[in-house]
Write an enzyme that holds these catalytic residues in place. Structure first.
Site, PDB file in Angstrom:
ATOM      1  N   GLY A 193     -34.736 -10.054 -64.857  1.00  0.00           N
ATOM      2  CA  GLY A 193     -33.198 -10.315 -64.938  1.00  0.00           C
ATOM      3  C   GLY A 193     -32.762  -9.632 -66.064  1.00  0.00           C
ATOM      4  O   GLY A 193     -31.949  -9.508 -66.456  1.00  0.00           O
ATOM      5  N   PRO A 217     -39.762  -8.068 -63.322  1.00  0.00           N
ATOM      6  CA  PRO A 217     -38.328  -7.101 -63.314  1.00  0.00           C
ATOM      7  C   PRO A 217     -38.308  -6.532 -62.100  1.00  0.00           C
ATOM      8  O   PRO A 217     -39.006  -6.115 -61.249  1.00  0.00           O
ATOM      9  CB  PRO A 217     -38.758  -6.118 -64.340  1.00  0.00           C
ATOM     10  CG  PRO A 217     -40.399  -5.887 -64.525  1.00  0.00           C
ATOM     11  CD  PRO A 217     -40.729  -7.375 -64.048  1.00  0.00           C
ATOM     12  N   CYS A 256     -13.757  -1.869 -43.462  1.00  0.00           N
ATOM     13  CA  CYS A 256     -12.550  -2.393 -43.522  1.00  0.00           C
ATOM     14  C   CYS A 256     -12.122  -3.757 -44.196  1.00  0.00           C
ATOM     15  O   CYS A 256     -12.131  -4.812 -43.786  1.00  0.00           O
ATOM     16  CB  CYS A 256     -12.212  -2.695 -41.898  1.00  0.00           C
ATOM     17  SG  CYS A 256     -12.056  -1.104 -41.002  1.00  0.00           S
TER      18      CYS A 256
HETATM   19  C1  LIG Z   1     -37.382 -15.135 -59.043  1.00  0.00           C
HETATM   20  C2  LIG Z   1     -36.837 -13.829 -59.399  1.00  0.00           C
HETATM   21  N1  LIG Z   1     -37.785 -13.036 -60.019  1.00  0.00           N
HETATM   22  C3  LIG Z   1     -37.151 -11.788 -60.469  1.00  0.00           C
HETATM   23  C4  LIG Z   1     -35.793 -11.495 -60.054  1.00  0.00           C
HETATM   24  C5  LIG Z   1     -35.480  -9.943 -60.442  1.00  0.00           C
HETATM   25  O1  LIG Z   1     -34.388  -9.967 -61.199  1.00  0.00           O
HETATM   26  P1  LIG Z   1     -33.918  -8.463 -61.685  1.00  0.00           P
HETATM   27  O2  LIG Z   1     -33.840  -7.613 -60.636  1.00  0.00           O
HETATM   28  O3  LIG Z   1     -32.670  -8.823 -62.364  1.00  0.00           O
HETATM   29  O4  LIG Z   1     -34.895  -8.121 -62.770  1.00  0.00           O
HETATM   30  C6  LIG Z   1     -34.978 -12.255 -59.374  1.00  0.00           C
HETATM   31  C7  LIG Z   1     -34.002 -11.720 -58.793  1.00  0.00           C
HETATM   32  O5  LIG Z   1     -33.111 -12.247 -58.106  1.00  0.00           O
HETATM   33  C8  LIG Z   1     -35.451 -13.384 -58.826  1.00  0.00           C
HETATM   34  O6  LIG Z   1     -35.017 -14.589 -58.326  1.00  0.00           O
END
Ligand SMILES: Cc1ncc(COP(=O)(O)O)c(C=O)c1O
Length: 432
Positions: free
Chosen positions: A257, A292, A360
């Site tokens: 995240g 990540p 569209c």
């Molecule tokens: C459980 C989980 N881990 C990791 C991620 C990766 O998130 P990000 O791409 O924002 O690092 C997500 C994204 O939805 C997730 O649901």
């Protein structure tokens, strides 16, 4: 007032793959001339830079060393096998959410014990595949799933490692569609005494499931690292509670995240800042898990489009390209903002333009209020930060095939996903 997106060279450079070179009259990525790539492979085209992928992986591994942490690439960000294979070679694990991603991970060379399975509504077939392959862990999303997995494990007579996904009372400041914690989330089990305690006891009552860790993912595009500290501190308390009930907790995972920038002037969340916020886990007896997604792959790719039409309205231009929400649904889905530039036009800018897609829907706007030079049909447009959640979320809306993707390195380009065809799409339909 309209927000101006000014692609100043310094900011723009930070959004481009690391090997990108812009000299005012052209552009190369991975020592490949971008116009030649577009001519050879067509547009829309996604160009992944292998060097950037490797460098992003290395810089994350440098602050999350293997003795303390397991770094898994969240493949939902980009499930191209060519990209997965590069990250596998750099030593990452893989987070998957479906049978398709398990298969892609295997084909990309990941041993099953370097993959774990997520999902809030996994099918029986997916659970069985994960169990039979012996994935490193299945992340349990709730008690209904526990019942199914427990039954399956007894039938198969297998011992299965699980992490329990929790949802904490932490609401990340991000777009509501990118929030995955908070008690109204569809993911995980609330960390309240009653629900968490019941879930731990039920799992401990199973002779086949080993509760080896706890997991949270707060959401995406998180810019405030202190949220990770709060999550980790809460997980440490919950882990001790589970251990006191007899659970062999070894791993605490805080998901992914970390915010990435997509516009000049944006901020991102650096891996080192997240690592610093997670000091408390490094100093605990538990192993850290992180997942990540966008932080690994977003910057590694650009999307190349060809301009199809330019309309001028009230001194504002609307520049329509040959892709759009079919290959990048993020602006329509999350209000995500992007910038664009014309690498083969010398003048920096002559005014504002909206870059719109070919689909569209009025909401099919890829980038709003971008400063663009004089531009005409046939020009190439480049959109940076296209490596995450574009192609993995692509659709064939309007029966438009999805774009090709290539990987470039030191002057070589390799196709990693061929362009879709109308035949691909129509061959699944039945005419009555
Ligand atoms: C459980 C989980 N881990 C990791 C991620 C990766 O998130 P990000 O791409 O924002 O690092 C997500 C994204 O939805 C997730 O649901």
């Amino acid at each position: 007032m309209r927000h101006l997106s000014v692609p100043d060279p310094v900011g723009l450079h930070d959004l481009l793959p690391q090997t990108a070179r812009l000299d005012g009259s052209g552009m190369t990525i991975g020592e490949c001339e971008v116009a030649a790539l577009a001519a050879a492979y067509g547009t829309p085209l996604y160009v992944y830079d292998e060097h950037t992928l490797r460098d992003q992986a290395r810089s994350i591994l440098a602050v999350f060393p293997a003795q303390h942490a397991t770094v898994s690439f969240a493949s939902k960000a980009c499930d191209l096998m060519g990209v997965m294979a590069v990250l596998r070679a750099e030593g990452l694990n893989l987070d998957v959410v479906s049978e398709g991603q398990i298969e892609a991970g295997i084909l990309a060379g990941f041993p099953p014990d370097r993959m774990h399975l997520h999902g809030n509504a996994k099918s029986d077939a997916e659970l069985e595949l994960a169990a039979n392959l012996g994935l490193r862990a299945i992340v349990l999303d709730g008690l209904d799933e526990f019942e199914r997995l427990d039954r399956l494990a007894r039938t198969l007579n297998k011992s299965i490692r699980v992490l329990l996904r929790l949802t904490l009372a932490i609401e990340a400041e991000t777009h509501p569609h990118m929030q995955t914690s908070g008690y109204r989330s569809k993911f995980g089990v609330p960390d309240t005494d009653a629900e968490y305690g019941a879930a731990v006891r039920r799992i401990l009552g199973s002779p086949c499931l080993q509760l080896e860790g706890l997991h949270v993912h707060l959401g995406s595009q998180i810019r405030d690292q202190t949220l990770y500290r709060h999550a980790a501190e809460r997980l440490l308390v919950l882990a001790q509670e589970a251990q006191s009930l007899g659970a062999p907790i070894g791993e605490l995972s805080v998901g992914g995240g970390w915010a990435v920038a997509s516009m000049p002037g944006d901020t991102s969340l650096a891996p080192a800042a997240v690592a610093h916020a997670l000091e408390c886990v490094f100093q605990s007896p538990y192993h850290l898990g992180i997942e990540p997604g966008r932080a690994l792959v977003a910057r590694a790719a650009v999307a190349l489009y060809t301009v199809r039409s330019v309309k001028s309205m009230d001194s504002h231009r609307v520049v329509a390209v040959d892709g759009g929400m079919g290959d990048n649904p993020r602006p329509a889905l999350y209000g995500a903002r992007y910038t664009a530039f014309a690498p083969y036009r010398k003048a920096l800018s002559t005014g504002l333009a909206d870059v719109v897609g070919r689909f569209c829907e009025s909401g099919d706007v890829l980038a709003k209020d971008v400063l663009l030079p004089e531009i005409a049909p046939g020009d190439l447009l480049c959109m940076p930060m296209a490596g995450a959640y574009h192609l993995s979320m692509a659709s064939t809306y309007n029966l438009v095939p999805t774009p090709a993707a290539i990987m470039v390195r030191e002057g070589d380009a390799h196709l990693i996903q061929r362009r879709g065809t109308v035949h691909d799409i129509l061959s699944r339909q039945v005419r009555l």
